[in-house]
Design a protein around this motif. Structure first.
Motif, mmCIF file in Angstrom:
data_model
loop_
_atom_site.group_PDB
_atom_site.id
_atom_site.type_symbol
_atom_site.label_atom_id
_atom_site.label_comp_id
_atom_site.label_asym_id
_atom_site.label_seq_id
_atom_site.Cartn_x
_atom_site.Cartn_y
_atom_site.Cartn_z
ATOM 1 N N ASN A 24 81.156 16.405 40.483
ATOM 2 C CA ASN A 24 79.574 16.393 40.658
ATOM 3 C C ASN A 24 79.154 17.388 41.457
ATOM 4 O OD1 ASN A 24 80.622 13.859 42.323
ATOM 5 N ND2 ASN A 24 78.592 14.298 42.923
ATOM 6 N N LYS A 25 79.966 17.779 42.364
ATOM 7 C CA LYS A 25 79.510 18.933 43.234
ATOM 8 C C LYS A 25 79.480 20.171 42.745
ATOM 9 C CE LYS A 25 82.621 17.176 46.403
ATOM 10 N NZ LYS A 25 83.287 16.352 45.610
ATOM 11 N N GLY A 26 78.691 21.195 43.102
ATOM 12 C CA GLY A 26 78.566 22.359 42.525
ATOM 13 C C GLY A 26 77.520 23.314 43.308
ATOM 14 N N THR A 27 77.571 24.618 42.795
ATOM 15 C CA THR A 27 76.554 25.575 43.578
ATOM 16 C C THR A 27 75.458 25.846 42.568
ATOM 17 O OG1 THR A 27 78.162 27.424 42.748
ATOM 18 C CG2 THR A 27 78.510 26.332 44.894
ATOM 19 N N GLU A 28 75.673 25.510 41.367
ATOM 20 C CA GLU A 28 74.415 25.709 40.233
ATOM 21 C C GLU A 28 74.188 24.546 39.622
ATOM 22 O OE1 GLU A 28 72.901 29.397 37.267
ATOM 23 O OE2 GLU A 28 74.783 28.401 36.859
ATOM 24 N N PHE A 29 72.827 24.168 39.507
ATOM 25 C CA PHE A 29 72.577 23.073 38.447
ATOM 26 C C PHE A 29 71.340 23.470 37.827
ATOM 27 C CE2 PHE A 29 74.533 21.421 42.306
ATOM 28 C CZ PHE A 29 75.070 20.339 41.913
ATOM 29 N N ILE A 30 71.203 23.166 36.371
ATOM 30 C CA ILE A 30 69.901 23.250 35.689
ATOM 31 C C ILE A 30 69.802 22.039 35.132
ATOM 32 C CG2 ILE A 30 68.975 24.178 33.677
ATOM 33 C CD1 ILE A 30 71.077 26.677 34.072
ATOM 34 N N LEU A 31 68.637 21.266 35.349
ATOM 35 C CA LEU A 31 68.166 20.133 34.901
ATOM 36 C C LEU A 31 66.960 19.920 34.506
ATOM 37 C CD1 LEU A 31 66.599 18.716 37.801
ATOM 38 C CD2 LEU A 31 68.901 19.032 38.542
ATOM 39 N N THR A 32 66.438 18.855 34.096
ATOM 40 C CA THR A 32 65.144 18.618 33.771
ATOM 41 C C THR A 32 64.724 17.212 33.822
ATOM 42 O OG1 THR A 32 63.448 19.041 31.910
ATOM 43 C CG2 THR A 32 65.537 18.285 31.232
ATOM 44 N N ASN A 97 59.756 24.542 27.929
ATOM 45 C CA ASN A 97 60.379 25.220 28.950
ATOM 46 C C ASN A 97 60.192 24.614 30.345
ATOM 47 O OD1 ASN A 97 61.451 27.598 30.318
ATOM 48 N ND2 ASN A 97 59.540 28.634 30.503
ATOM 49 N N LYS A 98 60.966 23.611 30.458
ATOM 50 C CA LYS A 98 60.520 22.651 31.822
ATOM 51 C C LYS A 98 61.691 22.547 32.684
ATOM 52 C CE LYS A 98 56.234 21.826 30.445
ATOM 53 N NZ LYS A 98 55.806 20.563 30.255
ATOM 54 N N ALA A 99 62.956 23.631 32.799
ATOM 55 C CA ALA A 99 63.969 23.269 33.504
ATOM 56 C C ALA A 99 63.749 23.394 35.028
ATOM 57 C CB ALA A 99 64.986 24.240 33.028
ATOM 58 N N VAL A 155 71.826 26.429 29.148
ATOM 59 C CA VAL A 155 72.233 27.213 30.333
ATOM 60 C C VAL A 155 72.498 28.548 30.060
ATOM 61 C CG1 VAL A 155 74.331 27.457 31.757
ATOM 62 C CG2 VAL A 155 73.669 25.168 31.196
ATOM 63 N N GLN A 156 72.471 28.951 28.920
ATOM 64 C CA GLN A 156 72.669 30.429 28.484
ATOM 65 C C GLN A 156 71.818 30.486 27.295
ATOM 66 O OE1 GLN A 156 76.981 31.456 27.825
ATOM 67 N NE2 GLN A 156 77.569 29.668 29.050
ATOM 68 N N ASP A 157 71.516 32.205 27.390
ATOM 69 C CA ASP A 157 70.813 32.389 26.082
ATOM 70 C C ASP A 157 71.560 32.140 24.895
ATOM 71 O OD1 ASP A 157 68.591 33.363 27.750
ATOM 72 O OD2 ASP A 157 69.367 35.408 27.755
ATOM 73 N N GLY A 158 70.592 32.417 23.446
ATOM 74 C CA GLY A 158 71.091 32.133 22.373
ATOM 75 C C GLY A 158 71.664 31.075 21.844
ATOM 76 N N THR A 159 71.580 29.950 22.594
ATOM 77 C CA THR A 159 72.243 28.436 22.452
ATOM 78 C C THR A 159 71.556 27.691 21.183
ATOM 79 O OG1 THR A 159 72.876 28.492 24.703
ATOM 80 C CG2 THR A 159 72.941 26.139 23.443
#
Length: 509
Positions: A24-32, A97-99, A155-159
Motif C-alpha cells: 500500500n506504500k507508493g509514490t503515485e496515487f489516483i483516487l476519488t 472528471n473528479k480524480a 490511470v491511463q488514457d484510452g481505458t
C-alpha cells in the motif's frame, strides 16, 4: 569455485536492483471520493504519512480545477490536506472528471477521509503500481433513498471500463438490467460513479488498463440482511484490491465497544468457490455471489476458501447495542498479504457533541511469535489480553491507541501481522486495514529468481517473502532460500558480507 562466484554475482545483482515492493506504500496515487451526505458541505481530505526519516515532498493535484498543493511530510507526522469537494466528489450515476492525483519523491501512505456531520468514513488508498483490471465490489444494504455506489478512476488514457451490475442501474440516463454489461470510455483522471437503490455487492468491474475502484454506500445502517435498515447510519467506503491480490485464508476479529456483533461478507470472483467458516456450514459461491455472516462480539473466526475471495467487515449501527459507535466498512486482508511492519495513521472525526474520537487497532499473528511484536518500538504491556482463534495457531488482540501516526513491526522479517485500524465517536466512525501486501497471489504464477522483499510469489506457493537468506528451510516446504524476505543482508553492509558468505557455503557441492 566458478559456480560460487557466478551465484554471488547473481545474488548481488538481485539485491541491488530489487523492484518496488507491491504493497500500500507508493509514490503515485489516483483516487476519488464517492458521494457522501450533503449536510454541512465539509471538504474531503487526504491524510499522508511518511515512512522515511528524511521526510517526503508530496504534490496533490485536482485535475478538474487545476489546483495543486505541495507539502513536506516529516517522519511520524500525519499531514492533512483538504481538497475541494466540488472538484473531487462523485455525484449521481454519471461519468465525470473528479480524480485526485498524488505524487511523492519517496514512498508514502495515503488515506482518503470524508468526514461529514454524522456521516463519515475513510479508506486506505492503493498506489497506481498495484492497481488491476478486474474487481468485484462490496457494498451494503441501502437505506432508501440513499444508494449503494461504485466509483472508478482511470490511470491511463484510452481505458475502457466494463461494468456488470448485480442490480438494475441507471447510468448517464440509460437503464441497465442486473447482469447487463455496459462499457464506458475513460481517459487519465476521468471518473465514473454507478448508484442503485439496491445492494450493488458483487458487481463486476473490468478494464482494458489498470483502474482505481472504490465502493460502499452513501448512507448505510449495516444491519443483517433481512432486517429493516433503521437506526443511526453512516457513509461507508473502501478502495478495493484487484482480484489478482485476493486470498484463501483469513482471520476475523471483533470490534471493540460493540456488544451486538459484527457483519462480514465473503465475495467470490470464481464459480464453484467453496467457503468454510468456523462454526458455520460450508457454502458454495459462484462469481459475484456473496455470503454474509453475523459474528458475535466475542467471536473469532477462521475463513478458508477453495478459490480467492474478498472478505469485508462491517461495523453495525450503534442502535443495535446502544454503544457510541456507527457503521463503517473495512477490507480484511488475507493472511498471505499480512505485512511484517506498518506505519499507519488515525483519523479525527466530526462529533455532533464535541466528543473526542476513540482510536483502536486489532492485531492478528501466530501465537508463538507474539514476543517479537513492537508497537511504536515498545513491547505490549504485560497484562495485554490475547485471544486464541479457534482451530488455528493464530491469536488476536484489541488495543486502544492515541491519535496520530503509529508503527507496528516484528523483530523477525518473516513474521507477518494483520493490522486493522478504526475509531468511534458519537454518530461517527472510520475503519480500514492498517496496510497490506498486494502480491499477485491469485494470478497465474511462474517461478522466478528470489529477490529480497520483492513482494512476488517466487516459488508459486501462495505466499510471499517467507524465507530468510540463511540456508534454512524457514517455511518447511523442502526448499531453501526460494522466496526471500528483506533482511540485514540487503540493508546492512556488515551483515551483508556475512550473509553472502553463508549463502556461498550453502551452494557448495
Amino acid at each position: 569455485m566458478a559456480r560460487l562466484l557466478l551465484s554471488l554475482v547473481i545474488l548481488s545483482a538481485c539485491i541491488c536492483c530489487s523492484p518496488a515492493a507491491r504493497d500500500n506504500k507508493g509514490t503515485e496515487f489516483i483516487l476519488t471520493f464517492p458521494e457522501n451526505e450533503q449536510r454541512d458541505l465539509h471538504n474531503p481530505k487526504v491524510f499522508i504519512a511518511c515512512t522515511h526519516s528524511s521526510g517526503a515532498t508530496v504534490t496533490i493535484t485536482t485535475p478538474s480545477n487545476g489546483v495543486t498543493t505541495t507539502v513536506h511530510v516529516t517522519y511520524g507526522e500525519v499531514k492533512q490536506v483538504e481538497v475541494d469537494r466540488v472538484a473531487v466528489e462523485l455525484r449521481g450515476s454519471v461519468k465525470s472528471n473528479k480524480a485526485v492525483h498524488i505524487t511523492s519523491d519517496v514512498e508514502i501512505v495515503v488515506y482518503g477521509v470524508f468526514a461529514e456531520r454524522a456521516s463519515s468514513d475513510a479508506y486506505l488508498a492503493l498506489p497506481t503500481d498495484v492497481l488491476g483490471t478486474e474487481y468485484f465490489t462490496p457494498c451494503a444494504a441501502p437505506k432508501p433513498p440513499k444508494p449503494s455506489e461504485i466509483g472508478v478512476a482511470a490511470v491511463q488514457d484510452g481505458t475502457t471500463v466494463t461494468i456488470v451490475p448485480s442490480q438494475a442501474v441507471m447510468f448517464d440516463g440509460q437503464n441497465y438490467a442486473a447482469g447487463q454489461a455496459f462499457s464506458v470510455g475513460l481517459n487519465r483522471f476521468e471518473t465514473l460513479q454507478v448508484q442503485a437503490m439496491q445492494d450493488l455487492t458483487g458487481s463486476k468491474i473490468t478494464a482494458t488498463q489498470p483502474v482505481a475502484v472504490l465502493s460502499g454506500n452513501q448512507f448505510a445502517v449495516c444491519k443483517p440482511l433481512g432486517e429493516q435498515q433503521v437506526g443511526s447510519g453512516d457513509y461507508v467506503v473502501e478502495m478495493i484490491p484487484p482480484v489478482d491480490t485476493w486470498g484463501k485464508e483469513f482471520v476475523t476479529v471483533p470490534l471493540t465497544k460493540h456488544t451486538g456483533g459484527d457483519l462480514f461478507r465473503v465475495v467470490a470472483a470464481r464459480d464453484n468457490t467453496l467457503v468454510d467458516i468456523t462454526n458455520e456450514n460450508t457454502k458454495s459461491l459462484n462469481s459475484g455471489e456473496f455470503w454474509e455472516i453475523d459474528v458475535p462480539s466475542d467471536g473469532y473466526r477462521h475463513v478458508t476458501s477453495s478459490e480467492p475471495v474478498l472478505l469485508v467487515q462491517y461495523s453495525k449501527t450503534g442502535k443495535v447495542d446502544n454503544t457510541v459507535t456507527d457503521p463503517f466498512m473495512m477490507v480484511i486482508p488475507p493472511v498471505a498479504q499480512f505485512e511484517t511492519e506498518y506505519t499507519f495513521a488515525t483519523v479525527d472525526l466530526i462529533s455532533t457533541n464535541q466528543l473526542r474520537t476513540d482510536h483502536y487497532v486489532n492485531l492478528v499473528m501466530r501465537s508463538a511469535e507474539k514476543t517479537g511484536l513492537r508497537l511504536d518500538g515498545q513491547r505490549l504491556p504485560g497484562d495485554t489480553t490475547w485471544h486464541d482463534v479457534p482451530g488455528t495457531d493464530f491469536a488476536a488482540v484489541q488495543l486502544n491507541i492515541s491519535a496520530g501516526t503509529h508503527t507496528v513491526r516484528h523483530l523477525s522479517p518473516i513474521v507477518n501481522i494483520g493490522l486493522f485500524s478504526y475509531g468511534f465517536t458519537n454518530l461517527e466512525s472510520y475503519g480500514y486495514p492498517g496496510g497490506l501486501r498486494l502480491a499477485q497471489i491469485a494470478a497465474l504464477c511462474s517461478t522466478t529468481a528470489p529477490v529480497p522483499a520483492d513482494r512476488v510469489d517466487n516459488d508459486c506457493d501462495g505466499r510471499v517473502d517467507e524465507e530468510l537468506l540463511n540456508g534454512i528451510d524457514d517455511d518447511g516446504d523442502g526448499l531453501i532460500d526460494e522466496d526471500l524476505a528483506g533482511s540485514n543482508c540487503a540493508d546492512n553492509r556488515d551483515q551483508y558480507r556475512t550473509c553472502l558468505q553463508q549463502r556461498c557455503r550453502n551452494l557448495a557441492p
